[in-house]
Design a protein around this motif. Structure first.
Motif, PDB file in Angstrom:
ATOM      1  N   ARG A  16       0.700  -1.150   0.155  1.00 27.16           N
ATOM      2  CA  ARG A  16       0.080  -0.062  -0.102  1.00 27.16           C
ATOM      3  C   ARG A  16       0.795   1.240  -0.033  1.00 27.16           C
ATOM      4  N   GLN A  17       1.780   1.390   0.827  1.00 27.16           N
ATOM      5  CA  GLN A  17       2.720   2.421   0.878  1.00 27.16           C
ATOM      6  C   GLN A  17       3.317   2.675  -0.510  1.00 27.16           C
ATOM      7  N   ASP A  18       4.305   1.747  -0.801  1.00 24.27           N
ATOM      8  CA  ASP A  18       4.945   1.788  -2.014  1.00 24.27           C
ATOM      9  C   ASP A  18       4.125   2.098  -3.416  1.00 24.27           C
ATOM     10  N   SER A  19       2.711   1.836  -3.394  1.00 19.23           N
ATOM     11  CA  SER A  19       1.970   2.168  -4.630  1.00 19.23           C
ATOM     12  C   SER A  19       1.162   3.386  -4.169  1.00 19.23           C
ATOM     13  N   ALA A  20       1.463   4.002  -2.959  1.00 20.16           N
ATOM     14  CA  ALA A  20       0.606   5.115  -2.652  1.00 20.16           C
ATOM     15  C   ALA A  20      -0.564   5.172  -2.606  1.00 20.16           C
TER      16      ALA A  20
END
Length: 70
Positions: A16-20
């Protein structure tokens, strides 16, 4: 396996963080509830360690291990 559940949460959070991609409030409440339950059963340190392991795991390992062989 509760430890595996905590690892999956770590992997999902990293993705989730990597894909914003933000989580919606319903998802956030569900994850918070699950984390609280895991902490009650495994202990806070064990849950955080498993989540950190999950953050470092490639998604392919997560998917490959879904049948219990990983």
């Amino acid at each position: 396996d509760l430890d595996r559940a905590a690892e999956v949460l770590g992997t999902a959070g990293a993705l989730r963080q990597d894909s914003a991609t933000p989580s919606n409030p319903t998802q956030q409440r569900a994850v918070s509830s699950l984390v609280a339950s895991l902490r009650d059963r495994l202990g806070a340190d064990a849950v955080e360690a498993a989540r950190r392991r999950g953050q470092c795991r490639p998604v392919s390992e997560l998917v490959d291990g879904a049948d219990g062989a990983g």
